[in-house]
Each structure stands twice: as C-alpha cells, then as structure tokens.
Design a protein around this motif. Structure first.
Motif, mmCIF file in Angstrom:
data_model
loop_
_atom_site.group_PDB
_atom_site.id
_atom_site.type_symbol
_atom_site.label_atom_id
_atom_site.label_comp_id
_atom_site.label_asym_id
_atom_site.label_seq_id
_atom_site.Cartn_x
_atom_site.Cartn_y
_atom_site.Cartn_z
ATOM 1 N N GLU A 138 0.854 -1.188 0.000
ATOM 2 C CA GLU A 138 0.000 0.000 0.000
ATOM 3 C C GLU A 138 0.898 1.248 0.000
ATOM 4 O O GLU A 138 1.653 1.490 0.945
ATOM 5 N N GLU A 139 0.773 2.077 -1.058
ATOM 6 C CA GLU A 139 1.632 3.251 -1.189
ATOM 7 C C GLU A 139 1.426 4.225 -0.035
ATOM 8 O O GLU A 139 2.382 4.788 0.503
ATOM 9 N N THR A 140 0.168 4.424 0.380
ATOM 10 C CA THR A 140 -0.091 5.380 1.465
ATOM 11 C C THR A 140 0.531 4.916 2.770
ATOM 12 O O THR A 140 1.035 5.737 3.559
ATOM 13 N N LEU A 141 0.508 3.608 3.035
ATOM 14 C CA LEU A 141 1.091 3.105 4.279
ATOM 15 C C LEU A 141 2.614 3.236 4.265
ATOM 16 O O LEU A 141 3.227 3.462 5.302
ATOM 17 N N VAL A 142 3.219 3.058 3.097
ATOM 18 C CA VAL A 142 4.674 3.238 3.000
ATOM 19 C C VAL A 142 5.027 4.703 3.265
ATOM 20 O O VAL A 142 5.966 5.012 4.023
ATOM 21 N N THR A 143 4.287 5.630 2.640
ATOM 22 C CA THR A 143 4.550 7.053 2.862
ATOM 23 C C THR A 143 4.365 7.429 4.327
ATOM 24 O O THR A 143 5.194 8.141 4.921
ATOM 25 N N LEU A 144 3.288 6.950 4.913
ATOM 26 C CA LEU A 144 3.020 7.232 6.322
ATOM 27 C C LEU A 144 4.115 6.656 7.208
ATOM 28 O O LEU A 144 4.606 7.308 8.130
ATOM 29 N N GLY A 145 4.514 5.423 6.939
ATOM 30 C CA GLY A 145 5.539 4.789 7.758
ATOM 31 C C GLY A 145 6.870 5.514 7.685
ATOM 32 O O GLY A 145 7.577 5.648 8.695
ATOM 33 N N GLU A 146 7.231 5.991 6.499
ATOM 34 C CA GLU A 146 8.494 6.722 6.369
ATOM 35 C C GLU A 146 8.476 8.007 7.194
ATOM 36 O O GLU A 146 9.466 8.348 7.855
ATOM 37 N N GLU A 147 7.337 8.715 7.170
ATOM 38 C CA GLU A 147 7.265 9.953 7.943
ATOM 39 C C GLU A 147 7.334 9.674 9.444
ATOM 40 O O GLU A 147 8.020 10.380 10.188
ATOM 41 N N VAL A 148 6.621 8.645 9.883
ATOM 42 C CA VAL A 148 6.626 8.314 11.317
ATOM 43 C C VAL A 148 8.014 7.894 11.759
ATOM 44 O O VAL A 148 8.514 8.319 12.806
ATOM 45 N N LEU A 149 8.686 7.033 10.977
ATOM 46 C CA LEU A 149 10.023 6.562 11.349
ATOM 47 C C LEU A 149 11.011 7.716 11.362
ATOM 48 O O LEU A 149 11.915 7.772 12.213
ATOM 49 N N ALA A 150 10.868 8.643 10.415
ATOM 50 C CA ALA A 150 11.771 9.792 10.394
ATOM 51 C C ALA A 150 11.589 10.663 11.641
ATOM 52 O O ALA A 150 12.569 11.164 12.207
ATOM 53 N N GLU A 151 10.347 10.838 12.068
ATOM 54 C CA GLU A 151 10.114 11.606 13.288
ATOM 55 C C GLU A 151 10.689 10.926 14.523
ATOM 56 O O GLU A 151 11.037 11.563 15.501
ATOM 57 N N LEU A 152 10.779 9.591 14.480
ATOM 58 C CA LEU A 152 11.320 8.836 15.614
ATOM 59 C C LEU A 152 12.838 8.705 15.521
ATOM 60 O O LEU A 152 13.438 7.887 16.230
ATOM 61 N N ASP A 153 13.476 9.478 14.642
ATOM 62 C CA ASP A 153 14.938 9.515 14.490
ATOM 63 C C ASP A 153 15.496 8.228 13.890
ATOM 64 O O ASP A 153 16.624 7.812 14.197
ATOM 65 N N TYR A 154 14.713 7.555 13.040
ATOM 66 C CA TYR A 154 15.222 6.416 12.280
ATOM 67 C C TYR A 154 15.399 6.863 10.830
ATOM 68 O O TYR A 154 14.844 7.882 10.400
ATOM 69 N N GLU A 155 16.166 6.096 10.072
ATOM 70 C CA GLU A 155 16.338 6.370 8.644
ATOM 71 C C GLU A 155 15.524 5.344 7.870
ATOM 72 O O GLU A 155 15.926 4.198 7.716
ATOM 73 N N PRO A 156 14.309 5.719 7.405
ATOM 74 C CA PRO A 156 13.450 4.737 6.728
ATOM 75 C C PRO A 156 13.812 4.596 5.248
ATOM 76 O O PRO A 156 14.194 5.569 4.576
ATOM 77 N N VAL A 157 13.681 3.381 4.741
ATOM 78 C CA VAL A 157 13.829 3.087 3.319
ATOM 79 C C VAL A 157 12.595 2.274 2.929
ATOM 80 O O VAL A 157 12.484 1.090 3.290
ATOM 81 N N GLY A 158 11.655 2.901 2.219
ATOM 82 C CA GLY A 158 10.377 2.262 1.921
ATOM 83 C C GLY A 158 10.362 1.576 0.570
ATOM 84 O O GLY A 158 10.980 2.030 -0.393
ATOM 85 N N PHE A 159 9.627 0.471 0.494
ATOM 86 C CA PHE A 159 9.440 -0.296 -0.738
ATOM 87 C C PHE A 159 7.974 -0.688 -0.838
ATOM 88 O O PHE A 159 7.370 -1.137 0.144
ATOM 89 N N GLN A 160 7.420 -0.531 -2.049
ATOM 90 C CA GLN A 160 6.033 -0.926 -2.296
ATOM 91 C C GLN A 160 5.939 -2.323 -2.873
ATOM 92 O O GLN A 160 4.849 -2.797 -3.196
ATOM 93 N N SER A 161 7.043 -3.009 -3.002
ATOM 94 C CA SER A 161 7.069 -4.359 -3.570
ATOM 95 C C SER A 161 8.077 -5.190 -2.794
ATOM 96 O O SER A 161 9.199 -4.748 -2.535
ATOM 97 N N ALA A 162 7.690 -6.400 -2.421
ATOM 98 C CA ALA A 162 8.616 -7.284 -1.722
ATOM 99 C C ALA A 162 9.760 -7.701 -2.640
ATOM 100 O O ALA A 162 10.892 -7.910 -2.189
#
Length: 822
Positions: free
Chosen positions: A707-731
């Motif tokens: 889900e593209e929206t969940l990947v975008t949301l997860g990246e923003e949340v992880l960035a706020e928590l001081d992590y470096e997110p790398v999102g993928f929409q495909s396994a």
C-alpha cells in the motif's frame, strides 16, 4: 395365562375339520389378498417415487436459483462499487488506468468475463479486456436504451447477446451512470460468463438423465448442462424456479424412464415373488387338506406349539399383552416391569386406567379400527402412566387373535381378543431429541465458521485503509492548534476512524478462534467496570440489581472480550425494556458434576463461573430466538445496530470453552446464563503507561508494504522517531535492494499479505544472507497459524494493523534493546 392358551387350542381343534372347501377358499383369498396388496404397494411405490423425484428437483432448483441470485447480486455489487469510484470519472482521460481499475474490480468474481464503461453516446471508453474497443458502441443495445430513459442508479439485464469485444455469447448487466443532477452520463456494463454457470452445474452430483438450464424471462435457454445419458423426447418431469430479484428462471428436468427404472425392476421382482408365494400357498393348501384327517397328530403339534409360544411370551424382551376388549387378560414380565404393575393388578384394571389421559381417545380409535374397521393390525405410539407417576412412551403393534362366536355377526369390542407387542421407546425418543439439538448446534457452528472466514478477509483489507486514515489523521491533528475549526473537523475524522477500527476488531474477534494469547482475567472486576459504565447511562425507569460472589473468579481470556460479553448482554437487556423494568446481574461459582447440554452449546464437567443477565422486558419470540446469534442479524432499525453483538458474545463464549443457556417468555422477560470455565492461574499486574515514546539513533529501517499510502506514512513516522526509513512498495524490489547491500539495514518491518511475495517468504530469503537481522511482521488479519509460522521463521514479533506511532516506536525500541543485550 394357561387358560388363554387352552382356549386357543380348543378353538383350533373345533375349527380345522369343518370342511376341506374352507381351506381352498381361504388359500384363494390369501392369494387374491397378496396380489391386491402387492399391486397396491407397487402403485403407491410408483407415486412415491415420482413424488420424491419432484421434491428432489424442486429442492435442487431452489438451491441453484439461490446460488444464481447470489452470483447476480455479486455482479450487481461490483457494478455499484465501480460506479461510485472516482476512477470511473477519469475513464475517458486515463483509459489505461481505468482498464487496470476495472480488472481489479472483477478479480475474484468468476461469474464476470469483462467490465466496461460507455459514455452517453454508447461509445466504450474503458474496458477490462485487453483488446481494441474503439469500434465498439452499445447505443443500440436494449439495456442502454432502457437505462437512458431510467432515473437514478437503475440496473438493467439484457437478453442473451453476442459480445462486441470478443464475439462470444454473454448475458449483460448494466448500471446507469449520472451526474449530481441525475443527467444520464453513460453505463457500466458487466458481461456475465455463461461458462461459469455450466461449470457449476457440472460440479453438482446429478442423477443420470438430469438436465439443468438457466432460462431468460422469455423462457429461452441461456446456459445448461445434461448428465449423460441425455434427455430424449418429451417424456420428462421438470421443475421451474424463479431467480428472486432477476428476470431469470432455473429449470431442472429428468427423464421419466430414468426415474422409474428402479421401480420397474422392483415390480418385476415383486411379481415374481408373488407368483412363487401363490404357488407355495396353493401347494400348502393342498397339503393341509390332506392333513385334516390327522387331527390327533395336529393336536399334539398344537400342544407343542403352545409350549413354545408360552416360552416366547414369558421371555420376550419387549412387552406382550393379551386383551379382551378393554381388559387385560395376560401380560408378560417385560410389560409388567414397563408399567410397574403385576399381572394380577393389570387384570383388575381397565386399559384407560394406565393410559396417559391425552392418549385415551387415540387408543379407542385404533382399537375400533382393528375390530370394526376390518384392519388386520394397527401400529401407533402412545404413552402409559407408570405406577410411580412418570410417563412411558411406547411403540405398539396390535392385532386381532380371533373373533368370539357371538361376534361373528355382531362385533362386540368387549368380546374381541387382541394381542399387542409394546416396545418402550422413551429413551430412544430422548436420544433423537438430543441428536436433533446437537445437529442444530453443529449446523450453526459451520455457518458461523464460514461467515467468519469471509468477515476476516474483509477486515484484512479494511485495516489497510484504516491504517492510512488514522495515521495521517493523527499527524494532521498534531499540526493543528486547539480550538480551530480545522482541528475539530480532523477530530471528527479520527473519531469515525476509531469507530471503524473497533468495528473491525469486533469482526476479527468473531472470525478468528484462539488467535490471541489468553491471560487470567478477574471476571468480578470486569463486571464491576461494566456496571459502573452502565449506571451512568441507565434510564431512571429501570432498576439495577447486582449480586456478585466475594470470592475470586478467574478465567483464561482477554479483558476486552469479557467486557464486550457483559456490555452486549446488558445493553440488549436495557433495550428490551422500553417502558422500564428491572435488570438483574449476578455472578457466582458453580460445579458441573456431569456434562450438560444447554440451549446454545454444551458444558463439560468442571468448575464454572455463571454470569446471569436477566430483564423483565418483552421477551424473545421463537422466530428471533432461533436466529439471534447469527452474525449481522438484528431486530433494530437500519443504522441502529450492526447485528454483531450476540454473535460476538456467542463466538467469545464458545472460544473460551463455555456455553450459553437462554430462558425467555414473551411478555415476561429473558435471562441469559453464560458459563465460563474457571482457571487456577492468577492475573498479571498491569504495566505503567504514560511514558514518552522511545526514539532511535539513526538506524536504517527497511519498510515493505504494497500500500503506497502506508509506505509514505511509515516513512514519515520513522523519520520523526529519528530512524532512517527506506520504503518499498514491492517485496521483490525490497529483496533486490537487500541483496545488493545486505549490511545497510538494521531492521526490517514488512507486511505479510502482498501480491508478489509474502512477508514470510521475504524473511526466508533475507535469512539466507543475514540470519541475525531482526524482523517485525505486520498483518491486518493475524491468526495462530501465522504467529507460529513467524516464530519458526525467526520473526521477533507480529504487529496487528492498523499500527499507531506508539506501537511501532515501542516495538523498535524493544527490538534494538534485545539486540544490544545479546
């Protein structure tokens, strides 16, 4: 008893020597009676065979019509869902995107071959088929003309036509498209796949010579199947059943020759047997005529027969009685034990004296039929009253022995001898009632299981949508100041999303059995909490009575589940008293010394806590009592209830190994008794809350979700928590990136259900390069099997969607804390 058998012997001695002609006449009458009864039985057998076939065809036609209606409803639902989607509006400007959208709509709907959209001129602007449709115009189609003249969201089903796309026969179903002013803007057309119905008919276990056809409103065949050998000619029986809500009919037909094949073979066998029996009777009559002169030898045989009959009479396992009119002449020990009276006592009693009062007329009716109606025997069931007062159900076969000399011309019931075989069937009837109750409970469980599987699938997809709504809503809420109109609007969105999340949780709780870990829960504290909430909203016209045991009562489960059980039962009780009344809630411990079958479930031997919720309301009618635990069944008005309340209660109680007993009387009230098995385990102490969210230290998190929206949301949340997110929409893309740089990532957070590769499959590939890399799996529909498979694959934890920022932060902190500790 001995005098009775002597009477039989003397009567036979006087009767046999009368005339050889009497034996010949008797044999002739027996043969005629045999022929008549055989012919009558075969005539009835033929009628029963045809009647059974008609019932079978009617039942089959009804079932197929119901299946067809559900298939058409599924197609109708897809049309309406397609019509309200925004992608329909972009069909002309983005045909490729619209085609992809249309293919997704019919994915998983085998009854649909293709889905198309036509504009107001009838020109196709998008279709799910991968073919050129620029030349296709459906303006001339009848369904287009009807919908052009219709209003609102009208639906039209056409006659059988040849598709303009693939030139194959199809049954079109179309939905009218319109703008906000109800101006006609086009149609959405679904082509019904005729082969789907034929395949379905082929899968039915049909009797040879049976034909199934789907007919249009004009009676023309649309689809069909014949089980070889096929039906030839017009010698057939058929049943036609209308498809409810649609201009379609189901015809089921079968050849008469196939229906009566087995009956004809039986007729031949019966005729042969009757002929052999007739020949045997003739030979026997001749033999008897020759033996009439040997009276003394026959008398000796009769005396021997008397001894054998007396032995059988005395030792028969079922009751045998001899009656003269309505008086007992003899009764064997089995009957004496059955009714509790000795033979001497029975001789002083009238037959009605020990007959259940309601069955007295039935006994007189069958006795009169036997004596005056000319019947040779009668078979019926009746009840006796035992000496100690309890009721004994019996199965009786009674026959006349011989008429008295005075009754040869005038039949006097009090002078007639009868013999009856009486079998005690009390326990058998009770076993049959018990079996029917168990079968009903089994059917209910199977229905709930099937509906639960469907509900779980819907909840899984809906959780992904809720994840995006709640996640972005939470982020938007944090950016708005208190008191602003914008914040109030977003808060309303969050409240609606939370209500949807709770509804999904209810569906998941109903659909998955044993899918969550259980802990010891204090039932008293849960009931106290519910009573506290209930008092605040209880109307003044309802009096609340609470009686709870002081001792500790613990069960293995979840506090939320038990809270839902108590709250749903109490809420239903309050709604059952619109004019006011008394609500009683009690809780106590009890011991089951033997298994007990209740109205909804069975309780085995052991210790239980009994939760009682009783009201003095309107009661539950029988038709509602039978269906009230069915999912989505409700007696409330539309929009006032989901129909999941009592089905959720039933699912939770069954999951915990308990049972429910419902006692109700219309107009006087209802009492729900819930039995839950107790446990010796003690509840764990609650963990403190209100702590700040833990943050990361720049660790790289691989985030995988289709889900593209969940990947975008997860990246923003992880960035706020001081992590470096790398999102993928495909396994697949995530695996390729990991294979190129396996040391880049510190943790993997992956969804489980993805189209190209599941989360567990991705974990197994990652383990081949980095066996020690921590992995967190997310699922919108978690089950015990998934959690066990995740543990075997080395997954640290399985999180349930929709995820909150706090859940993700704490789980990542736990992952890195446990990794650093090792």
């Amino acid at each position: 008893m001995r005098g009775f058998f002597v009477t039989i012997r003397n009567w036979r001695t006087m009767t046999w020597p009368r005339s050889e002609r009497a034996v010949a006449i008797g044999a002739t009458l027996v043969v005629l009676l045999l022929c008549v009864t055989s012919g009558w039985d075969q005539w009835r057998a033929r009628n029963l065979t045809l009647a059974d076939n008609d019932r079978e065809l009617a039942s089959l036609a009804s079932s197929i019509a119901e299946h067809t209606a559900r298939s058409m409803q599924g197609a109708q639902l897809i049309l309406r869902r397609t019509a309200i989607d925004q992608d329909v509006m972009r069909a002309r400007t983005a045909p490729l995107q619209a085609a992809t959208f249309l293919r997704k709509q019919i994915d998983g709907a085998p009854q649909l071959r293709e889905l198309s959209i036509a504009d107001v001129t009838g020109q196709l602007v998008a279709t799910s088929e991968k073919s050129d449709y620029s030349h296709v115009n459906v303006f001339a189609r009848s369904y287009f003309q009807r919908l052009q003249r219709a209003n609102g969201d009208a639906i039209a089903i056409s006659e059988l036509v040849v598709s303009l796309l693939d030139h194959k026969l199809a049954l079109p179903m179309a939905l009218r498209l319109h703008d906000a002013s109800d101006r006609f803007t086009g149609v959405v057309v679904a082509s019904i796949e005729l082969g789907y119905f034929r395949k379905f008919y082929e899968q039915i276990d049909l009797t040879p010579g049976t034909r199934i056809r789907l007919l249009g409103s004009d009676g023309e065949p649309i689809a069909g199947y014949e089980r070889p050998p096929g039906i030839v000619g017009s010698d057939l029986r058929s049943v036609v059943h209308a498809v409810e809500g649609y201009p379609l009919k189901i015809e089921v037909a079968r050849s008469n020759s196939m229906i009566l094949a087995a009956w004809k073979a039986t007729v031949f066998n019966v005729l042969t047997r009757s002929l052999l029996i007739s020949v045997f009777i003739a030979l026997l009559a001749r033999f008897l005529i020759k033996q009439l002169r040997r009276v003394r030898q026959i008398n000796e045989e009769l005396r021997s027969s008397e001894h054998r009959l007396r032995t059988v009479f005395e030792h028969a396992p079922i009751g045998v009685v001899v009656l003269r009119g309505h008086r007992y002449i003899a009764a064997n020990p089995a009957f004496q034990q059955m009714v509790g009276y000795s033979e001497a006592e029975l001789k002083e009693l009238h037959i009605e004296d020990i007959t259940y009062p309601d069955d007295a007329y039935l006994t007189q009716l069958h006795t009169s039929e036997l004596i005056c109606g000319g019947a040779t025997s009668v078979h019926f069931q009746k009840r006796y009253v035992h000496r100690d007062g309890h009721i004994v159900w019996t199965d009786i076969r009674s026959a006349r022995i011989f008429p008295s000399r005075q009754a040869e011309h005038v039949r006097d019931v009090d002078q007639e001898y009868m013999m009856a075989a009486v079998e005690d069937i009390t326990q058998r009837l009770e076993d049959e009632r018990q079996r029917e109750r168990l079968e009903q409970q089994l059917r209910q469980s199977q229905k709930l299981e099937a509906l639960g599987t469907f509900a779980g699938g819907v909840a899984h997809d809906f959780n992904n949508i809720l994840g995006a709504i709640l996640g972005f809503g939470e982020r938007a809420l944090s950016l708005l100041e208190d008191g602003t109109p914008e914040r109030r609007h977003v808060e309303q969105v969050m409240k609606a999303g939370e209500r949807a999340r709770l509804l999904v949780e209810r569906i998941l709780t109903f659909s998955r059995s044993g899918s969550t870990a259980r802990v010891a829960v204090d039932v008293r504290s849960v009931v106290f909490e519910v009573i506290g909430l209930l008092r605040a909203t209880l109307p003044d016209c309802i009096a609340l009575e609470v009686q709870l045991d002081d001792e500790d009562l613990f069960v293995l489960g979840e506090p939320t589940h038990l809270h839902q059980v108590v709250m749903n039962l109490c809420s239903n009780a309050v709604r059952a008293m619109p004019e006011g009344g008394r609500l009683r809630v009690s809780l106590k411990r009890l011991r089951m010394d033997a298994p007990v079958t209740l109205s909804h479930g069975a309780a085995s031997e052991g210790n239980y806590v009994q939760l009682s919720v009783a009201d003095s309301g309107v009661g539950i009618p029988p038709e509602v009592l039978e269906r009230m635990f069915n999912p989505f069944f409700t007696t409330r008005k539309a929009g006032e209830g989901t129909g999941l309340g009592l089905s959720l209660v039933d699912g939770i109680v069954r999951e915990y190994g308990g049972a429910i007993d419902v006692r109700t009387e219309v107009g006087k009230g209802t009492c729900f008794l819930v039995y839950l098995p107790l446990t010796d385990a003690l509840p764990a102490s609650a963990s403190p809350g209100g702590e700040p969210l833990p943050r990361g230290k720049g660790q790289v998190v691989m985030l995988v979700d289709d889900e593209e929206t969940l990947v975008t949301l997860g990246e923003e949340v992880l960035a706020e928590l001081d992590y470096e997110p790398v999102g993928f929409q495909s396994a697949v893309a995530a695996w390729q990136a990991f294979r190129e740089e396996p040391e880049r990532f510190d943790v993997v957070v992956s969804d489980q259900t993805m189209p190209d590769m599941t989360g567990l499959e991705l974990v197994q590939r990652i383990r081949t390069l980095r066996p020690d890399l921590p992995v967190i799996l997310c699922s919108g529909f978690s089950t015990v099997a998934l959690e066990e498979a995740a543990r075997e694959a080395g997954v640290l934890s399985v999180l349930h969607k929709p995820l909150s920022q706090a859940d993700l932060a704490r789980e990542l902190e736990r992952v890195f804390h446990s990794t650093s500790a090792h």
